[in-house]
Enzyme design. Structure first.
Site, PDB file in Angstrom:
ATOM      1  N   HIS A   1      26.651   3.750 -23.068  1.00  0.00           N
ATOM      2  CA  HIS A   1      27.048   4.831 -21.967  1.00  0.00           C
ATOM      3  C   HIS A   1      27.377   6.166 -22.726  1.00  0.00           C
ATOM      4  CE1 HIS A   1      31.065   2.997 -22.124  1.00  0.00           C
ATOM      5  NE2 HIS A   1      31.478   4.479 -22.165  1.00  0.00           N
TER       6      HIS A   1
ATOM      7  N   ASP B   1      26.189  -2.955 -23.640  1.00  0.00           N
ATOM      8  CA  ASP B   1      26.573  -1.540 -24.071  1.00  0.00           C
ATOM      9  C   ASP B   1      27.207  -0.867 -25.375  1.00  0.00           C
ATOM     10  OD1 ASP B   1      29.712   0.124 -21.944  1.00  0.00           O
ATOM     11  OD2 ASP B   1      27.694   1.044 -23.054  1.00  0.00           O
TER      12      ASP B   1
ATOM     13  N   GLY C   1      36.998   8.539 -23.350  1.00  0.00           N
ATOM     14  CA  GLY C   1      36.991   9.230 -24.594  1.00  0.00           C
ATOM     15  C   GLY C   1      37.038   8.286 -25.871  1.00  0.00           C
ATOM     16  N   ASN C   2      37.918   7.281 -25.383  1.00  0.00           N
ATOM     17  CA  ASN C   2      37.750   6.168 -26.523  1.00  0.00           C
ATOM     18  C   ASN C   2      36.670   5.427 -26.510  1.00  0.00           C
ATOM     19  OD1 ASN C   2      41.073   5.840 -25.852  1.00  0.00           O
ATOM     20  ND2 ASN C   2      40.541   5.799 -27.787  1.00  0.00           N
ATOM     21  N   SER C   3      35.742   5.604 -25.546  1.00  0.00           N
ATOM     22  CA  SER C   3      34.287   4.748 -25.732  1.00  0.00           C
ATOM     23  C   SER C   3      33.780   4.883 -26.865  1.00  0.00           C
ATOM     24  CB  SER C   3      33.448   5.284 -24.419  1.00  0.00           C
ATOM     25  OG  SER C   3      33.812   4.877 -23.460  1.00  0.00           O
TER      26      SER C   3
ATOM     27  N   GLY D   1      15.114 -16.483 -15.339  1.00  0.00           N
ATOM     28  CA  GLY D   1      15.241 -16.206 -14.136  1.00  0.00           C
ATOM     29  C   GLY D   1      16.189 -17.095 -13.549  1.00  0.00           C
ATOM     30  N   VAL D   2      17.103 -18.013 -14.276  1.00  0.00           N
ATOM     31  CA  VAL D   2      17.897 -18.637 -13.827  1.00  0.00           C
ATOM     32  C   VAL D   2      19.497 -18.116 -13.874  1.00  0.00           C
ATOM     33  CG1 VAL D   2      18.959 -19.927 -15.657  1.00  0.00           C
ATOM     34  CG2 VAL D   2      18.365 -21.137 -13.889  1.00  0.00           C
TER      35      VAL D   2
END
Lengths: 777, 473
Positions: free
Chosen positions: B96, B126, B201-203, B255-256
């Site tokens: 992100h 992520d 900001g720590n991301s 799809g499960v």
């Protein structure tokens, strides 16, 4: 008060027919005619005669005016209305909105809720201090003070003395008349026809109050000798409160009434001699007789208590009139029309009727249960009937006779009686009123027009207490159908109905009831009539676009540039619309009801009609499913439901480039989410409903998709913990698919009744499944 | 000061309820041997050591991101953190932080600013991999990834990064939970929870143990920063390797959808000690084709036992499913109604997990392709389509009644099945100078279709001078 300025306003109108003009010669040639016209009335003799006539007239006018100045007065009343009280001065007006023409002669103003009225009046009997004014008396309990003013501004106090029985005049009395004039020398005996008269009045001009005099003539026979105010000829410009003099400036009569000649609009003067001898009801006597009258008349009336049920989720609160607008217990007063039936003179709307929970009537000391029988189609009233099968001997003691004397002639006084709820208690009022005339109303029906407004429920009687008529709210069934009215509203018109008119309706109520107004089960109440389409409102932009796309279509023309029309966006399966071949893109224009001339143009209010708003929330987190508000609340559904199932209509719509007329017989819609069968599972804390056609359409579910949809989840209970929220579909319980709420109820009851039980539910939401296991207890 | 883009997740009750239940979660629990009496722990020294090792590898990441949410394409400057994990300058940060970036600059420990390119991103976990644009000879100090499976609750950890844009900050805490399951965020991995302050900001910055090794990448936090979550280093290791090799993480899709046998949040407890429950089978999916049904208990996948007793067990199972080959079937052992069932399932490629964006500038709206993973509610109505992402205010689309989340069914009477369709129609319509400046657009709103008229006669982007010039023409 301003000084009187004695102005001579003499208007000599034309049409002297005394033949002083020269005759045109008998020859018919134009030239001859021209010559003869050129021959102006000749002769100094003719001129002199005219001048003399004019002078004489002026002299008479002046004399009339001088006399009038001594006897014309103004009566000023200051009074205060209770909240919602009805007394107003003047008649209620006819359908065309014309009110009584008092012109500059009476004035009304309103300050701080208190009203002041000034009327023209006449010093009728100086010795007795009696002042006569045109009718419109306010009930004594509202009056703050009454004052009189002479033409030159002297003030004197007044009290209500009485009212005329046979004409619209009120008498006031003073004991402090400033001055002691002799009584007016009225013309006595038979009056010969004459061609001119003088009309005097005390009016408000630019310089203050002034006595004005006008000459008037009608060119024909005038005032005939009569002791009743119905001469054969009228003077067209007379107004109420005017003192009339004959050609020789002798006082002839006074205009009291309000009843205009329908052709010429003039009014009739009362002969002065008659006024002195006409029968009068003294206020003192009237007031003294009131308590007994109330006692006797009150026996026709019963106090009715109606308790309405609480609104369900999604339903609006009811708004009532009167003292307590929001209480679900309301009081009404109705008349016994048979030993077991009471007519309540109130127009209740559909929603109100359907929410009636219980009706009780105070009979003596007891509260007796009554049931709603029906509401009338052609007037605002409903019938309730004694309900208790156990009490065979029950009978209401005093019943309103349904036959009686005819309504009195215009201007004759009649007694009025009404019971109302004011300030939390019953209040009975006895007063009087008169008919001011008749006027045309809805559907060209001729209505009696009372001089003063009458509240609904007022009983009109003769002075010896024989019932004549009842005031009920009017109903306009055709208009209500179109406009969707029939609401409980303050804007209803109250009409005086003869009891004989009501007799038929009261004897055979079933035939006269409005079929759409009846109490119904909650579920039925919510049923609607459908065609089976979802739509969006037309707009000018949309109409223009549709025509562009069609390369020159009719959309703009037929929708009147987007003013009306509903564009179909969806056609439900198995619906009447589908069967008739309607499709998305069709523009619905108007509905013609069979047998009615005027079509109903489809014009939805607001942006979007039909469909749901916000049914599915866009929340990405769990839950967030949002149930459509109150179901099918759209404009078209409302209209069709008002028209009623079984009604034959023709729907006119635009299909492509063609205008199509399609006949339909309106049908009940299948149950929808609002009216669906439902079941409240207390132990699990969830309410489920059948998957109705609208939910299936919205969620694109297959016809054979099993399940029930959660409509409500109670906080903190098992369902809430298991994250079964509104909008989730429960498709199976313990492996068994659910067809409807009965299946759900059966399955859950079996599980919950045992000592311990387990329900494994299969849930469906937006195409995704989940299993939950709920243990009982 | 521009705040960074760490996700702030409002913790749900589920989180609070789903405790880190040592005794129930079946995994190795290390209990540290008690310190010998008299042995003092010099915390300050521990911190100093760790810091010395990792601090030089910390970068402040400043991407310029393209954002389409407000109805037009605009650039947003963000601030995040990253960690250099190789000598030649590969940087790990969050997806992100790096997604949709047109430009990324990194501020290094020696206060130099270096441009970086995005090598690859993985939205599901992520994570993102960047490469610093420097001379090939340049060498960097780099951090090492620890074994996150060995992390214990209670051990000290430090979060390094740039909270609120404050570069090179350190916060100290303990590992609050080493196996945290977060509803909606734990598709393929669990989380490390810590009380070391993690703020926007720590991301992308590291969570570091007392040995100076990276145990996690900081990603999520609560609004007041008191609780933070990091991606465990073992997940990072796997994903970064994939990104380095393929620039993406290839996953399979069956799809499960799974649910645990014991769900404490929903008070739902099924019997059994083994296997994982099938909650849902997507219509038309490989699982449906293979014959899986809702309620089945999957016992083994390709011979490997899968036990989904609790929510915490699910990410691992999903990861296993995500690694199945798509070229051949895998044998599944199931239990259905108490009886064993065997099926063969060939998953498909998971594919793209987010639709692309497009700015229809002249019409003042932005659209996005419907993606079954990113927009499941819209996918429900339209499997191949485009929806309105944002409507500019003031703007043509907004005035003509377009709302966000309207699915575009037809433009100018022609069906729209992809972003490409929309772009082609848009270009063609604008080019056609002869036509009226209004377009019929059929949208699906709240499940029901509607025809809207998009009138774009007014050009919102032209300055008055430009307008005058065009009208002269």
């Amino acid at each position: 008060m301003s000084r009187t300025a004695i102005l001579l306003v003499v208007v000599i109108l034309t049409a002297l027919t005394t033949g002083t003009w020269a005759q045109a010669p008998a020859s018919g040639s134009a030239a001859a005619a021209a010559t003869s016209v050129a021959a102006v009335p000749s002769g100094a003799a003719a001129t002199a005669a005219r001048a003399e006539h004019r002078n004489h007239k002026l002299e008479m006018a002046k004399k009339a005016q001088t006399t009038a100045a001594e006897y014309l007065v103004r009566v000023a009343t200051r009074w205060q209305k209770d909240q919602g009280e009805y007394p107003t001065i003047g008649s209620s007006g006819d359908e065309t909105g014309n009110t009584d023409e008092s012109g500059a002669n009476s004035m009304e103003s309103s300050v701080d809720g208190k009203r002041s009225t000034e009327k023209p009046a006449l010093l009728l009997d100086p010795a007795a201090g009696l002042v006569l004014a045109p009718d419109g008396a306010v009930e004594p309990r509202f009056i703050e003070f009454i004052k009189g003013f002479t033409a030159d501004g002297k003030e004197f106090p007044l009290k209500l003395f009485g009212f005329y029985l046979n004409t619209g005049g009120t008498l006031y009395q003073t004991d402090k008349w400033p001055g002691t004039p002799a009584p007016l020398p009225w013309v006595e005996g038979k009056v010969e026809p004459f061609s001119e008269a003088f009309e005097t009045s005390l009016t408000r001009g630019r310089l203050g109050w002034e006595v004005s005099v006008e000459g008037a003539s009608s060119g024909g026979e005038l005032i005939q000798a009569s002791d009743r105010p119905m001469p054969e000829e009228l003077l067209t410009s007379f107004n109420r409160g005017n003192l009339i003099f004959d050609e020789s400036a002798r006082p002839l009569g006074f205009i009291l009434e309000d009843y205009p000649n329908s052709v010429t609009g003039g009014r009739f003067p009362w002969r002065g001699t008659d006024l002195a001898t006409a029968p009068v009801v003294k206020m003192a006597d009237f007031e003294k007789a009131k308590p007994e009258r109330i006692d006797r008349l009150g026996k026709y009336v019963y106090e009715i208590k109606i308790v309405y049920r609480q609104p369900e989720e999604g339903e609006e609160n009811l708004q009532f009139e009167g003292d307590d607008r929001t209480s679900l217990t309301q009081y009404y007063y109705g008349y016994a029309v048979s030993p077991t039936q009471i007519l309540v003179p109130v127009k209740l709307g559909k929603v109100f009727i359907q929410r009636i929970k219980q009706i009780t009537v105070q009979v003596g000391e007891r509260e007796v249960r009554f049931a709603f029988r029906g509401a009338y189609l052609n007037f605002g009233g409903f019938l309730i009937e004694f309900h208790d099968n156990q009490d065979r001997g029950f009978g209401l003691p005093q019943v309103l006779p349904l036959e009686g004397p005819a309504l009195p002639e215009v201007n004759r006084a009649m007694l009025t009686y009404v019971a109302e709820r004011k300030f939390g208690r019953r209040r009975d009022t006895v007063w009087y009123n008169r008919l001011a005339g008749y006027s045309k109303g809805y559907n060209d029906r001729l209505w009696p027009r009372p001089l003063n407004d009458m509240a609904r429920g007022t009983l009109a009687l003769t002075f010896d207490e024989k019932p004549l008529g009842l005031c009920l709210p009017e109903r306009q069934p055709e208009r209500e159908k179109k406009d969707g009215e029939g609401r409980y509203g303050a804007n209803e018109t109250v009409r005086l109905y003869r009891l004989s008119e009501l007799a038929a309706a009261l004897k055979n109520p079933q035939e006269h009831f409005d079929p759409t107004l009846k109490p119904a089960s909650e579920q039925e109440e919510k049923r609607t009539v459908w065609l089976g389409v979802e739509y969006q409102a037309m707009s000018p932009e949309l109409a223009a676009m549709l025509d562009d796309l069609a390369g020159g279509g009719q959309a703009q023309k037929l929708s009147r540039n987007g003013e009306l029309g509903l564009r179909v966006t969806w056609v439900h399966k198995h619906s009447p619309a589908e069967k008739a071949g309607l499709a998305s893109g069709d523009v619905l224009l108007e509905i013609r009801e069979e047998g009615k001339d005027e079509p109903i143009e489809l014009r939805p209010r607001g942006e979007d009609g039909g469909g749901y708003s916000g049914y599915v929330s866009r929340s990405r987190s769990r839950g967030g499913y949002y149930q459509g508000q109150g179901g099918r609340a759209g404009y078209l559904t409302g209209l069709l439901t008002r028209l009623g199932a079984g009604t034959k209509i023709t729907l006119v719509y635009l299909h492509g480039q063609e205008k199509v007329s399609q006949p339909f017989t309106l049908e009940w819609a299948p149950y929808d989410n609002a009216s669906a069968n439902k079941f409240k599972d207390e132990k699990t804390g969830v309410t489920v409903k059948d998957l109705t056609y609208d939910v299936r359409a919205l969620l694109r579910l297959a016809d054979d998709q099993p399940g029930v949809i959660v409509s409500k989840t109670e906080d903190g209970q098992k369902a809430a913990v298991a994250d079964i929220s509104q909008g989730v579909i429960i498709t199976e319980i313990n492996g068994k698919p659910l067809k409807n709420v009965e299946d759900y109820e059966q399955a859950m009851t079996a599980i919950q009744q045992g000592k311990t039980g387990t329900a494994v539910m299969k849930l469906l939401w937006m195409g995704k499944n989940r299993m939950v296991k709920i243990e009982f207890p | 000061m521009r705040y960074g883009a760490a996700w702030l997740v409002v913790l749900t009750a589920a989180l609070a309820a789903g405790g880190c239940t040592d005794s129930l979660v079946k995994m190795e629990v290390k209990v540290s041997p008690p310190q010998a009496a008299g042995h003092e722990v010099d915390i300050q020294a521990m911190i100093a050591r760790a810091k010395a090792k990792v601090f030089p590898t910390l970068v402040y990441v400043k991407p310029i991101q393209e954002d389409y949410s407000a109805g037009k394409k605009r650039r947003v400057v963000l601030g995040g953190s990253g960690i250099i994990i190789s000598a030649d300058g590969y940087v790990v940060t969050n997806n992100h932080v790096a997604e949709k970036a047109v430009e990324i600059h990194c501020v290094l420990f020696d206060d130099t600013m270096v441009e970086a390119t995005v090598i690859g991103t993985d939205k599901d976990t992520d994570l993102a991999l960047l490469k610093l644009k420097v001379d090939p000879q340049r060498q960097f100090a780099f951090a090492t990834l620890a074994d996150s499976d060995k992390v214990e609750e209670g051990q000290f950890c430090m979060a390094l990064g740039a909270p609120w844009g404050l570069k090179r900050s350190i916060s100290l805490g303990v590992v609050s939970c080493a196996q945290r399951f977060l509803e909606g965020e734990s598709e393929y991995s669990l989380w490390l929870q810590t009380d070391a302050a993690i703020n926007p900001g720590n991301s992308g910055g590291p969570l570091v143990d007392t040995n100076g090794e990276v145990i996690g990448i900081n990603t999520l936090g609560t609004f007041n920063g008191s609780t933070g979550f990091s991606i465990p280093s073992n997940t990072v290791r796997y994903v970064i390797a994939q990104l380095q090799a393929h620039k993406e993480v290839r996953r399979s899709w069956t799809g499960v959808r799974l649910q645990p046998l014991r769900d404490f949040d929903r008070d739902s407890f099924f019997e059994g000690e083994r296997g994982v429950l099938v909650a849902s089978v997507d219509p038309g999916s490989p699982a449906e084709q293979a014959g899986l049904e809702v309620g089945d208990l999957i016992l083994t996948v390709g011979g490997e036992a899968v036990d989904g007793l609790y929510n915490e067990n699910l990410p691992k199972i999903r990861a296993i499913l995500g690694r199945l080959p798509t070229s051949q079937p895998t044998a599944f052992q199931l239990q259905r109604g108490g009886r064993p069932v065997a099926v063969n399932l060939t998953p498909r490629e998971k594919g793209v997990v987010e639709g692309q964006d497009l700015d229809l500038k002249r019409w003042n709206l932005t659209v996005k392709a419907i993606n079954e993973y990113n927009d499941p509610e819209m996918y429900y109505y339209d499997k191949e389509g485009v929806y309105v992402q944002g409507v500019q205010y003031p703007g043509n689309a907004q005035e003509c009644g377009f709302h966000g989340n309207d699915i575009i069914l037809k433009v100018d009477g022609k069906e729209v099945k992809s972003l490409k369709d929309v772009k082609e129609l848009y270009d063609a319509i604008l080019k056609d100078s002869g036509r009226k400046k209004r377009v019929p657009v059929e949208v699906l709103r709240n499940g029901m279709p509607q025809l809207l008229v998009l009138d774009y006669a007014r050009d919102y982007d032209q300055t008055p001078q430009q307008k005058a010039e065009t009208t002269k023409e």
